[in-house]
Design a protein around this motif. Structure first.
Motif, PDB file in Angstrom:
ATOM      1  N   UNK A  99       0.799   2.522 -21.680  1.00 12.24           N
ATOM      2  CA  UNK A  99       1.112   3.610 -20.761  1.00 12.24           C
ATOM      3  C   UNK A  99       0.163   3.573 -19.575  1.00 12.24           C
ATOM      4  N   UNK A 100      -1.132   3.364 -19.830  1.00 12.28           N
ATOM      5  CA  UNK A 100      -2.113   3.299 -18.769  1.00 12.28           C
ATOM      6  C   UNK A 100      -1.815   2.126 -17.842  1.00 12.28           C
ATOM      7  N   UNK A 101      -1.500   0.964 -18.412  1.00 12.61           N
ATOM      8  CA  UNK A 101      -1.159  -0.217 -17.622  1.00 12.61           C
ATOM      9  C   UNK A 101       0.082   0.049 -16.784  1.00 12.61           C
ATOM     10  N   UNK A 102       1.083   0.659 -17.377  1.00 16.06           N
ATOM     11  CA  UNK A 102       2.324   0.975 -16.670  1.00 16.06           C
ATOM     12  C   UNK A 102       2.065   1.960 -15.530  1.00 16.06           C
ATOM     13  N   UNK A 103       1.272   2.986 -15.794  1.00 11.02           N
ATOM     14  CA  UNK A 103       0.943   3.978 -14.764  1.00 11.02           C
ATOM     15  C   UNK A 103       0.155   3.339 -13.626  1.00 11.02           C
ATOM     16  N   UNK A 104      -0.791   2.487 -13.990  1.00 10.41           N
ATOM     17  CA  UNK A 104      -1.635   1.821 -12.983  1.00 10.41           C
ATOM     18  C   UNK A 104      -0.776   0.909 -12.097  1.00 10.41           C
ATOM     19  N   UNK A 105       0.137   0.185 -12.742  1.00  8.44           N
ATOM     20  CA  UNK A 105       1.027  -0.712 -12.010  1.00  8.44           C
ATOM     21  C   UNK A 105       1.918   0.084 -11.056  1.00  8.44           C
ATOM     22  N   UNK A 106       2.436   1.200 -11.533  1.00  6.25           N
ATOM     23  CA  UNK A 106       3.274   2.063 -10.698  1.00  6.25           C
ATOM     24  C   UNK A 106       2.478   2.583  -9.505  1.00  6.25           C
ATOM     25  N   UNK A 107       1.233   2.966  -9.742  1.00  6.32           N
ATOM     26  CA  UNK A 107       0.375   3.463  -8.674  1.00  6.32           C
ATOM     27  C   UNK A 107       0.114   2.357  -7.641  1.00  6.32           C
ATOM     28  N   UNK A 108      -0.162   1.159  -8.095  1.00  9.38           N
ATOM     29  CA  UNK A 108      -0.386   0.026  -7.188  1.00  9.38           C
ATOM     30  C   UNK A 108       0.846  -0.183  -6.309  1.00  9.38           C
ATOM     31  N   UNK A 109       2.028  -0.123  -6.918  1.00  6.34           N
ATOM     32  CA  UNK A 109       3.269  -0.330  -6.163  1.00  6.34           C
ATOM     33  C   UNK A 109       3.485   0.775  -5.127  1.00  6.34           C
ATOM     34  N   UNK A 110       3.179   2.017  -5.478  1.00  7.32           N
ATOM     35  CA  UNK A 110       3.326   3.127  -4.529  1.00  7.32           C
ATOM     36  C   UNK A 110       2.409   2.942  -3.329  1.00  7.32           C
ATOM     37  N   UNK A 111       1.175   2.566  -3.602  1.00  9.09           N
ATOM     38  CA  UNK A 111       0.204   2.351  -2.531  1.00  9.09           C
ATOM     39  C   UNK A 111       0.616   1.140  -1.690  1.00  9.09           C
ATOM     40  N   UNK A 112       0.997   0.063  -2.356  1.00 10.35           N
ATOM     41  CA  UNK A 112       1.393  -1.155  -1.646  1.00 10.35           C
ATOM     42  C   UNK A 112       2.604  -0.908  -0.756  1.00 10.35           C
ATOM     43  N   UNK A 113       3.527  -0.088  -1.216  1.00  8.29           N
ATOM     44  CA  UNK A 113       4.717   0.234  -0.425  1.00  8.29           C
ATOM     45  C   UNK A 113       4.309   0.821   0.926  1.00  8.29           C
ATOM     46  N   UNK A 114       3.351   1.717   0.912  1.00 13.24           N
ATOM     47  CA  UNK A 114       2.886   2.343   2.158  1.00 13.24           C
ATOM     48  C   UNK A 114       2.184   1.324   3.066  1.00 13.24           C
ATOM     49  N   UNK A 115       1.412   0.452   2.452  1.00 11.41           N
ATOM     50  CA  UNK A 115       0.680  -0.551   3.240  1.00 11.41           C
ATOM     51  C   UNK A 115       1.654  -1.567   3.837  1.00 11.41           C
ATOM     52  N   UNK A 116       2.626  -2.023   3.044  1.00 13.91           N
ATOM     53  CA  UNK A 116       3.630  -2.951   3.579  1.00 13.91           C
ATOM     54  C   UNK A 116       4.416  -2.281   4.712  1.00 13.91           C
ATOM     55  N   UNK A 117       4.705  -1.008   4.555  1.00 13.75           N
ATOM     56  CA  UNK A 117       5.447  -0.283   5.597  1.00 13.75           C
ATOM     57  C   UNK A 117       4.631  -0.227   6.888  1.00 13.75           C
ATOM     58  N   UNK A 118       3.336  -0.091   6.756  1.00 14.55           N
ATOM     59  CA  UNK A 118       2.466   0.033   7.922  1.00 14.55           C
ATOM     60  C   UNK A 118       2.174  -1.321   8.575  1.00 14.55           C
ATOM     61  N   UNK A 119       1.919  -2.361   7.753  1.00 17.56           N
ATOM     62  CA  UNK A 119       1.441  -3.637   8.296  1.00 17.56           C
ATOM     63  C   UNK A 119       2.419  -4.802   8.140  1.00 17.56           C
ATOM     64  N   UNK A 120       3.461  -4.631   7.339  1.00 18.14           N
ATOM     65  CA  UNK A 120       4.375  -5.745   7.095  1.00 18.14           C
ATOM     66  C   UNK A 120       3.838  -6.666   6.015  1.00 18.14           C
ATOM     67  N   UNK A 121       4.670  -7.591   5.582  1.00 17.81           N
ATOM     68  CA  UNK A 121       4.297  -8.507   4.506  1.00 17.81           C
ATOM     69  C   UNK A 121       3.180  -9.452   4.916  1.00 17.81           C
ATOM     70  N   UNK A 122       3.321 -10.076   6.064  1.00 18.12           N
ATOM     71  CA  UNK A 122       2.378 -11.118   6.466  1.00 18.12           C
ATOM     72  C   UNK A 122       0.981 -10.565   6.727  1.00 18.12           C
ATOM     73  N   UNK A 123       0.896  -9.417   7.401  1.00 14.86           N
ATOM     74  CA  UNK A 123      -0.418  -8.872   7.768  1.00 14.86           C
ATOM     75  C   UNK A 123      -1.103  -8.132   6.625  1.00 14.86           C
ATOM     76  N   UNK A 124      -0.350  -7.752   5.606  1.00 21.12           N
ATOM     77  CA  UNK A 124      -0.959  -7.074   4.459  1.00 21.12           C
ATOM     78  C   UNK A 124      -1.663  -8.100   3.586  1.00 21.12           C
ATOM     79  N   UNK A 125      -2.864  -7.759   3.140  1.00 20.30           N
ATOM     80  CA  UNK A 125      -3.604  -8.647   2.241  1.00 20.30           C
ATOM     81  C   UNK A 125      -3.801  -7.970   0.887  1.00 20.30           C
TER      82      UNK A 125
END
Length: 185
Positions: free
Chosen positions: A7-33
């Protein structure tokens, strides 16, 4: 104990994806590290590899999640419509609105799309097949009810999706009315 870890791993993964979604939206795939994502999540870059193999995998999962959300939104939007015509019109409107929002949110340029093309290809065709299935069901039902002429529902659904793609990639009437046509000299 194992369930708590999963459950913790699943929650952490979901959180990473939520954060990454915002970063990809802001910087795009190529510029996001991966460093950008790790910093925003509050972990070390190396720790991300416990959850994902690469930035591209994170991006793929973000897009897959958005795709799932779109399909649910489309299904829910047509559920209460009574006639096949209204279902199809509602479907196309919700789809167009969604893609216009996504293009604006992600500020997707042709360059970004081309850079991410290998990742998008499979996701695009998976989405396209699921959407074709949804529309085919509406069309088949309408044919059986005698509301639509007999047709190859899958081909008609596919054509409708192709046309709707043209609608959200074409300039709006407002854009056309405010742009200047080149003068002929």
């Amino acid at each position: 104990m194992v369930e708590d870890h999963q459950q913790t791993t699943s929650d952490r993964k979901k959180h990473i994806l939520q954060v990454a979604q915002k970063i990809f939206a802001r910087h795009g795939l190529v510029k996001t590290t991966l460093d950008d994502i790790a910093m925003a999540v509050g972990m070390k870059k190396g720790s991300l590899y416990y959850y994902f193999e690469s930035k591209e995998e994170i991006f793929r999962e973000v897009i897959a999640r958005e795709t799932f959300e779109l399909l649910e939104q489309l299904k829910n939007s047509i559920a209460n419509e009574k006639t096949p015509e209204k279902k199809i019109l509602r479907y196309v409107k919700v789809r167009l609105d969604y893609f216009r929002r996504m293009v604006n949110l992600h500020e997707l340029s042709i360059q970004v799309i081309l850079e991410a093309k290998p990742i998008f290809d499979k996701l695009f065709w998976d989405l396209r097949n699921k959407e074709t299935e949804i529309l085919s069901e509406i069309i088949d039902k309408a044919v059986k009810q005698g509301k639509f002429k007999v047709c190859k529902a899958t081909e008609v659904a596919s054509a409708m999706l192709t046309i709707s793609c043209l609608l959200y990639t074409s300039p709006s009437p407002r854009d056309l009315s405010t742009s200047r046509m080149p003068s002929s000299a």
